[in-house]
Scaffold this motif. Structure first.
Motif, short mmCIF file in Angstrom:
data_model
loop_
_atom_site.label_atom_id
_atom_site.label_comp_id
_atom_site.label_asym_id
_atom_site.label_seq_id
_atom_site.Cartn_x
_atom_site.Cartn_y
_atom_site.Cartn_z
N ALA A 1 1.65 25.43 -41.49
CA ALA A 1 2.19 25.65 -42.83
C ALA A 1 3.19 24.55 -43.18
O ALA A 1 3.22 24.07 -44.32
CB ALA A 1 2.86 27.01 -42.92
N GLY A 2 3.98 24.13 -42.22
CA GLY A 2 4.95 23.06 -42.44
C GLY A 2 4.27 21.75 -42.77
O GLY A 2 4.71 21.00 -43.65
N ARG A 3 3.18 21.45 -42.11
CA ARG A 3 2.44 20.21 -42.35
C ARG A 3 1.83 20.23 -43.75
O ARG A 3 1.87 19.23 -44.47
CB ARG A 3 1.34 20.05 -41.29
CG ARG A 3 0.45 18.87 -41.49
CD ARG A 3 1.20 17.58 -41.27
NE ARG A 3 0.31 16.46 -41.53
CZ ARG A 3 0.68 15.22 -41.61
NH1 ARG A 3 1.95 14.92 -41.41
NH2 ARG A 3 -0.15 14.27 -41.86
N GLU A 4 1.29 21.37 -44.15
CA GLU A 4 0.70 21.48 -45.49
C GLU A 4 1.76 21.29 -46.56
O GLU A 4 1.53 20.61 -47.56
CB GLU A 4 0.01 22.83 -45.65
CG GLU A 4 -1.25 22.96 -44.81
CD GLU A 4 -1.81 24.36 -44.80
OE1 GLU A 4 -1.23 25.26 -45.45
OE2 GLU A 4 -2.85 24.55 -44.13
N ARG A 5 2.93 21.86 -46.37
CA ARG A 5 4.03 21.70 -47.34
C ARG A 5 4.49 20.25 -47.37
O ARG A 5 4.79 19.71 -48.44
CB ARG A 5 5.19 22.63 -46.97
CG ARG A 5 6.34 22.55 -47.91
CD ARG A 5 5.95 23.03 -49.30
NE ARG A 5 7.10 22.91 -50.18
CZ ARG A 5 7.01 22.55 -51.45
NH1 ARG A 5 5.85 22.32 -52.00
NH2 ARG A 5 8.10 22.45 -52.17
N TYR A 6 4.56 19.60 -46.21
CA TYR A 6 4.93 18.19 -46.14
C TYR A 6 3.96 17.35 -46.96
O TYR A 6 4.38 16.47 -47.72
CB TYR A 6 4.96 17.74 -44.68
CG TYR A 6 5.12 16.26 -44.51
CD1 TYR A 6 6.36 15.66 -44.64
CD2 TYR A 6 4.03 15.45 -44.22
CE1 TYR A 6 6.51 14.29 -44.50
CE2 TYR A 6 4.17 14.08 -44.07
CZ TYR A 6 5.40 13.51 -44.20
OH TYR A 6 5.54 12.16 -44.06
N VAL A 7 2.68 17.61 -46.82
CA VAL A 7 1.67 16.86 -47.57
C VAL A 7 1.86 17.10 -49.07
O VAL A 7 1.77 16.15 -49.86
CB VAL A 7 0.25 17.27 -47.11
CG1 VAL A 7 -0.81 16.71 -48.03
CG2 VAL A 7 0.01 16.78 -45.68
N GLN A 8 2.15 18.33 -49.48
CA GLN A 8 2.40 18.61 -50.89
C GLN A 8 3.59 17.83 -51.42
O GLN A 8 3.54 17.27 -52.51
CB GLN A 8 2.66 20.11 -51.10
CG GLN A 8 1.45 20.98 -50.95
CD GLN A 8 1.83 22.45 -51.07
OE1 GLN A 8 3.01 22.83 -50.98
NE2 GLN A 8 0.82 23.29 -51.25
N ILE A 9 4.65 17.78 -50.64
CA ILE A 9 5.86 17.05 -51.06
C ILE A 9 5.56 15.57 -51.19
O ILE A 9 5.96 14.93 -52.17
CB ILE A 9 7.02 17.31 -50.08
CG1 ILE A 9 7.47 18.77 -50.19
CG2 ILE A 9 8.18 16.36 -50.33
CD1 ILE A 9 8.43 19.20 -49.11
N VAL A 10 4.86 14.99 -50.22
CA VAL A 10 4.54 13.57 -50.26
C VAL A 10 3.68 13.25 -51.49
O VAL A 10 3.94 12.27 -52.19
CB VAL A 10 3.83 13.13 -48.96
CG1 VAL A 10 3.23 11.75 -49.09
CG2 VAL A 10 4.80 13.17 -47.79
N GLU A 11 2.70 14.09 -51.78
CA GLU A 11 1.84 13.86 -52.95
C GLU A 11 2.63 13.94 -54.24
O GLU A 11 2.44 13.13 -55.15
CB GLU A 11 0.69 14.85 -52.96
CG GLU A 11 -0.34 14.58 -51.88
CD GLU A 11 -1.40 15.67 -51.78
OE1 GLU A 11 -1.25 16.73 -52.43
OE2 GLU A 11 -2.37 15.45 -51.04
#
Length: 73
Positions: A19-29
């Motif tokens: 879940a943390g990785r998915e949120r990180y990807v959202q923030i980067v995008e």
């Protein structure tokens, strides 16, 4: 009991990391999209204004006019 606690902790860790990785990807995008919009806005402002002047050279606001007048006196 310790093995069960360890297993529960392990499952929680794996799910949380995913879940943390998915949120990180959202923030980067979202940061990349914001950066692109900022670059587009800067390019738009750099285009010549209505009178053929660059946008940064357009007429100043009232405070700038006032300061220019007081510095002349």
């Amino acid at each position: 009991m310790k093995l069960r606690s360890l297993a529960v902790f392990g499952v929680g860790y794996v799910l949380g990391a995913k879940a943390g990785r998915e949120r990180y990807v959202q923030i980067v995008e979202s940061v990349q999209r914001a950066s692109q919009r900022l670059d587009e806005a800067r390019r738009e402002r750099a285009k010549p204004g209505k009178r053929g002047k660059p946008a940064s050279r357009r007429e100043s606001n009232g405070l700038d006019s006032y300061l220019d007048e007081t510095s002349r006196n």
